[in-house]
Design a protein around this motif. Structure first.
Motif, PDB file in Angstrom:
ATOM      1  N   LEU A  35       0.692  -1.239   0.286  1.00 52.14           N
ATOM      2  CA  LEU A  35       0.214  -0.172   0.189  1.00 52.14           C
ATOM      3  C   LEU A  35       0.508   0.936   0.214  1.00 52.14           C
ATOM      4  O   LEU A  35       1.963   1.312   0.702  1.00 52.14           O
ATOM      5  N   GLY A  36       0.410   2.048  -0.956  1.00 44.52           N
ATOM      6  CA  GLY A  36       1.213   3.648  -0.626  1.00 44.52           C
ATOM      7  C   GLY A  36       1.114   4.314  -1.842  1.00 44.52           C
ATOM      8  O   GLY A  36       0.459   3.847  -2.841  1.00 44.52           O
ATOM      9  N   PRO A  37       1.027   5.551  -2.133  1.00 41.55           N
ATOM     10  CA  PRO A  37       0.596   6.330  -3.106  1.00 41.55           C
ATOM     11  C   PRO A  37       1.319   5.937  -4.380  1.00 41.55           C
ATOM     12  O   PRO A  37       2.567   5.080  -3.860  1.00 41.55           O
ATOM     13  N   SER A  38       0.804   6.410  -5.273  1.00 42.32           N
ATOM     14  CA  SER A  38       1.522   6.552  -6.765  1.00 42.32           C
ATOM     15  C   SER A  38       2.810   6.973  -6.660  1.00 42.32           C
ATOM     16  O   SER A  38       3.591   8.207  -5.991  1.00 42.32           O
ATOM     17  N   GLY A  39       3.944   6.461  -6.915  1.00 42.48           N
ATOM     18  CA  GLY A  39       5.457   6.688  -6.811  1.00 42.48           C
ATOM     19  C   GLY A  39       6.173   6.383  -5.098  1.00 42.48           C
ATOM     20  O   GLY A  39       7.445   6.604  -5.971  1.00 42.48           O
ATOM     21  N   SER A  40       5.106   5.728  -4.580  1.00 44.07           N
ATOM     22  CA  SER A  40       6.281   5.226  -3.785  1.00 44.07           C
ATOM     23  C   SER A  40       7.068   4.109  -3.911  1.00 44.07           C
ATOM     24  O   SER A  40       8.121   3.096  -2.785  1.00 44.07           O
ATOM     25  N   GLY A  41       6.875   2.763  -5.227  1.00 45.25           N
ATOM     26  CA  GLY A  41       7.528   1.851  -5.308  1.00 45.25           C
ATOM     27  C   GLY A  41       7.078   0.865  -5.586  1.00 45.25           C
ATOM     28  O   GLY A  41       8.126  -0.281  -5.710  1.00 45.25           O
TER      29      GLY A  41
END
Length: 297
Positions: A35-41
């Motif tokens: 889970l994480g925002p766009s661009g977080s890997g």
């Protein structure tokens, strides 16, 4: 024996660190979500497992075997598709969606257009892939993106932030993906989805790849098979559009719920092409470098 293990994995795109000494173990039989925002890997981590990106440091192990240097086809990873690349526009400010790439060069879009940064965000790389397909190669695509830069707000490492800006009217046009934007449109009344075409051509898109697979000779393989069989079973696939606002991975499953009908209408007349992933894997850095040179980024 671990199922999948990241051992100090580092991945950077042109000096921008995406994965910084990632240590993570997914045990056999364990189900894990990133889970994480766009661009977080998130996508980069999956690409590292699948073999589509080579870590600058660290190791990727599958079933205790170091696969860091192995090509994708030797890793036993399967691909599952349930989403498509697309663009969004502000339906309040624009009476109808733009139709072509060329329309985006108009002065009305100056400072009102933004797309994710290629080589940093996966959807930004998708902009390059689609442009090269639509314009017939790297050179004409870069020539177009050079012209488009006059209207581009600037770099964006997070695709998820572009839709809210478009809904509010801060942007008129941005890139995205169909499943995410379709879900966002339920609470963003000004958000519309569209697919650019080259002048004189058809609108196009391509399926965004997601990886799923089983580790060879690992414990609990049968449970893993059961999970995949369930996810790809007819009953679960029939709910993909109703519950997730996405597309079934199975071509023989045709949901009829309201979301499915709307999504089918959205894709009507859109040509779906298959990128040459081997070429992209081999030449991605060169393509991103060409984009930087063309746009002065």
């Amino acid at each position: 024996m671990s199922g999948i293990r990241f051992d100090g994995v580092c991945v950077a795109y042109d000096g921008n660190t995406v994965l910084d000494r990632l240590d993570l173990t997914v045990e056999p039989g364990e189900v894990m979500a990133l889970l994480g925002p766009s661009g977080s890997g998130k996508t980069t981590a999956l690409r590292a497992v699948a073999g589509f990106v080579r870590p600058a440091a660290g190791r990727v192990l599958i079933g205790g075997r170091d696969v860091t240097a192995l090509p994708p086809y030797k890793r036993g990873i399967g691909m599952v598709v349930n989403n498509y690349f697309g663009f969004v526009y502000n339906r309040k400010e624009l009476a109808e969606a733009p139709r072509t790439w060329e329309e985006l060069l108009d002065a009305r879009y100056k400072g009102k257009l933004q797309y994710s940064t290629p080589g940093v965000a996966g959807d930004g790389t998708a902009v390059l892939i689609k442009a090269m397909h639509d314009f017939g190669g790297k050179e004409p695509a870069m020539e177009y993106l050079k012209k488009l830069q006059a209207n581009n707000v600037g770099p964006s490492s997070s695709t998820s932030k572009l839709a809210p800006k478009t809904d509010k009217g801060e942007l008129l046009v941005a890139n995205g993906d169909v499943q995410m934007n379709f879900a966002q449109s339920k609470s963003m009344p000004n958000l519309g989805i569209w697919f650019p075409a080259k002048d004189g051509g058809r609108p196009t898109t391509f399926a965004l790849p997601y990886a799923a697979g089983l580790v060879a000779k690992a414990p609990h393989t049968e449970n893993g098979k059961k999970l995949l069989d369930h996810l790809l079973g007819q009953e679960a696939q029939k709910l993909v559009s109703e519950v997730g606002g996405g597309f079934p991975a199975r071509s023989d499953v045709k949901p009829t719920d309201a979301n499915a009908v709307e999504l089918t209408g959205l894709m009507n007349g859109v040509e779906i092409f298959e990128p040459d992933w081997a070429d992209i894997d081999k030449n991605l850095t060169a393509y991103v470098d060409a984009w930087k040179s063309a746009t002065g980024s």
